[in-house]
Design an enzyme around this catalytic site. Structure first.
Site, mmCIF file in Angstrom:
data_model
loop_
_atom_site.group_PDB
_atom_site.id
_atom_site.type_symbol
_atom_site.label_atom_id
_atom_site.label_comp_id
_atom_site.label_asym_id
_atom_site.label_seq_id
_atom_site.Cartn_x
_atom_site.Cartn_y
_atom_site.Cartn_z
ATOM 1 N N HIS A 203 -5.453 -9.120 -1.645
ATOM 2 C CA HIS A 203 -5.536 -9.527 -0.250
ATOM 3 C C HIS A 203 -6.709 -10.480 -0.066
ATOM 4 C CE1 HIS A 203 -3.842 -5.481 -0.546
ATOM 5 N NE2 HIS A 203 -3.119 -5.775 0.517
ATOM 6 N N TYR B 104 -8.885 -10.296 2.200
ATOM 7 C CA TYR B 104 -10.112 -9.578 2.567
ATOM 8 C C TYR B 104 -10.884 -9.053 1.359
ATOM 9 C CZ TYR B 104 -7.257 -5.336 2.012
ATOM 10 O OH TYR B 104 -6.438 -4.358 1.507
ATOM 11 N N GLU B 105 -10.256 -9.091 0.182
ATOM 12 C CA GLU B 105 -10.976 -8.638 -1.009
ATOM 13 C C GLU B 105 -11.951 -9.704 -1.499
ATOM 14 O OE1 GLU B 105 -8.514 -6.301 -3.945
ATOM 15 O OE2 GLU B 105 -6.929 -6.958 -2.596
ATOM 16 N N HIS C 222 -3.386 0.563 -4.637
ATOM 17 C CA HIS C 222 -2.812 -0.657 -5.212
ATOM 18 C C HIS C 222 -3.090 -0.712 -6.700
ATOM 19 C CE1 HIS C 222 -1.513 -3.346 -1.908
ATOM 20 N NE2 HIS C 222 -2.252 -2.523 -1.198
ATOM 21 N N ALA D 15 2.340 -1.995 4.340
ATOM 22 C CA ALA D 15 2.039 -0.964 5.326
ATOM 23 C C ALA D 15 1.499 -1.709 6.543
ATOM 24 C CB ALA D 15 0.986 -0.022 4.773
ATOM 25 N N MET E 252 -2.354 -6.788 7.130
ATOM 26 C CA MET E 252 -3.321 -7.670 6.456
ATOM 27 C C MET E 252 -2.748 -8.359 5.211
ATOM 28 S SD MET E 252 -6.511 -5.014 6.516
ATOM 29 C CE MET E 252 -6.791 -3.897 7.909
ATOM 30 N N SER E 253 -1.438 -8.451 5.117
ATOM 31 C CA SER E 253 -0.870 -9.051 3.892
ATOM 32 C C SER E 253 0.388 -9.839 4.237
ATOM 33 C CB SER E 253 -0.529 -7.945 2.884
ATOM 34 O OG SER E 253 0.555 -7.167 3.358
ATOM 35 N N ASN F 19 0.896 3.814 10.964
ATOM 36 C CA ASN F 19 0.045 4.326 12.050
ATOM 37 C C ASN F 19 0.344 3.479 13.279
ATOM 38 O OD1 ASN F 19 -1.512 2.280 10.172
ATOM 39 N ND2 ASN F 19 -2.324 1.973 12.232
ATOM 40 N N HIS G 236 -7.658 4.573 6.141
ATOM 41 C CA HIS G 236 -6.775 4.168 5.043
ATOM 42 C C HIS G 236 -6.000 5.377 4.517
ATOM 43 C CE1 HIS G 236 -5.227 1.626 1.927
ATOM 44 N NE2 HIS G 236 -5.816 2.289 0.953
ATOM 45 N N SER H 82 0.814 -1.229 0.000
ATOM 46 C CA SER H 82 0.000 0.000 0.000
ATOM 47 C C SER H 82 0.839 1.266 0.000
ATOM 48 C CB SER H 82 -0.877 0.074 1.247
ATOM 49 O OG SER H 82 -1.850 -0.893 1.225
#
Ligand code: HPA
Length: 270
Positions: free
Chosen positions: A83, A85-86, A61, A113, A209-210, A233, A245, A30
């Site tokens: 990902h 989650y997609e 992305h 990220a 998340m990746s 963050n 995001h 990201s």
């Protein structure tokens, strides 16, 4: 089509369109995709032009392979990834890694990220030393495939030798590089503060998340992996404001210069 046929047909198309494939690959997470602009002699191939290849739906992305030279060193970059989650099955998330194995990639640099949990600050770069993948639907579940063993060892997914080289490049450049454990979270929600406290107790320094699905498969395929998190963050419950995001994208953009410098000098050492 069976997985092996899909992997082989994607690899064939990539070779046909992009020519000789380098032995080092990098996946840009990201907000970190700008690195490709530093590459010379670029040839690009959009994921959408590769039948059966998953295409990302997330802002920040893009989706393309880029072959070219970074600091004179040939590399294969993936600008953007998909990902779990997609909504893609984990098999699709790791398809690019099987394709890399088929293409003969030897070194893989994964970037992402991540939220900071312990011993890191917003804007830091962190070399991943190990991960917590309890939340992961293991991508190797299923019939054994010809790229991996049935029970792959994971004692050193993120190669100590690559981390050592990364550290030495960072020191030479005067870039602060943290090291730590990355905890995988499926997303798309950010974590709860209680989950972050739990990850912290378990020894995580960052959460994201990746990366973990790809690292598990790359390791099982015998590809040497290293991974770098950009701490965009502080994780849930650790900062006053809500997580967005936009903050992830903005912080990634602000570290772009040192991230690019680090990677540009690192690839020459592999
Ligand atoms: N949690 C999970 N994934 C992330 C975060 C986070 O705080 N920041 C960037 N990716």
């Amino acid at each position: 089509m069976h997985k092996k046929e899909i992997v082989k047909s994607c690899a064939e198309l990539i070779k046909e369109k992009m020519g000789k494939i380098p032995s080092t690959a990098i996946v840009l997470g990201s907000g970190l995709g700008n690195l490709v602009e530093k590459m010379s002699d670029r040839i690009s191939l959009d994921y959408s032009d590769i039948p059966n290849f998953p295409v990302s739906t997330v802002a920040g992305h893009d989706g393309r392979f880029v072959v070219g030279k970074l600091n004179g060193v040939p590399i294969l970059a993936m600008k953007g990834r998909v990902h779990y989650y997609e909504g893609y099955p984990v098999e699709s998330v790791v398809l690019p890694v099987y394709i890399m194995a088929e293409l003969g990639i030897q070194h893989l640099i994964l970037t992402n990220a991540a939220g900071g949990v312990n011993n890191v600050e917003q804007g830091d770069l962190m070399a991943i030393e190990d991960h917590l993948g309890f939340n992961l639907q293991n991508p190797l579940i299923g019939k054994q495939n010809s790229y991996t063993e049935r029970f792959p060892d994971m004692s050193e997914i993120y190669k100590a030798e690559m981390i050592r080289k990364l550290e030495s490049v960072a020191t030479e450049l005067g870039i602060k590089l943290k090291k730590g454990v990355y905890a995988y979270s499926t997303g798309p929600t950010y974590e709860t503060p209680a989950e972050i406290r739990a990850f912290s107790v378990l020894g995580a320094s960052a959460v994201g998340m990746s990366t973990v699905p790809e690292a598990v498969v790359a390791n099982a395929c015998g590809i040497e992996v290293c991974a770098i998190s950009c701490i965009t963050n502080m994780a849930a419950g650790m900062q006053e404001h809500r997580l967005t995001h936009q903050e992830v994208i903005d912080t990634a953009a602000s570290v772009n210069k040192k991230f690019t410098e680090l990677i540009t000098n690192f690839v020459g050492k592999l």
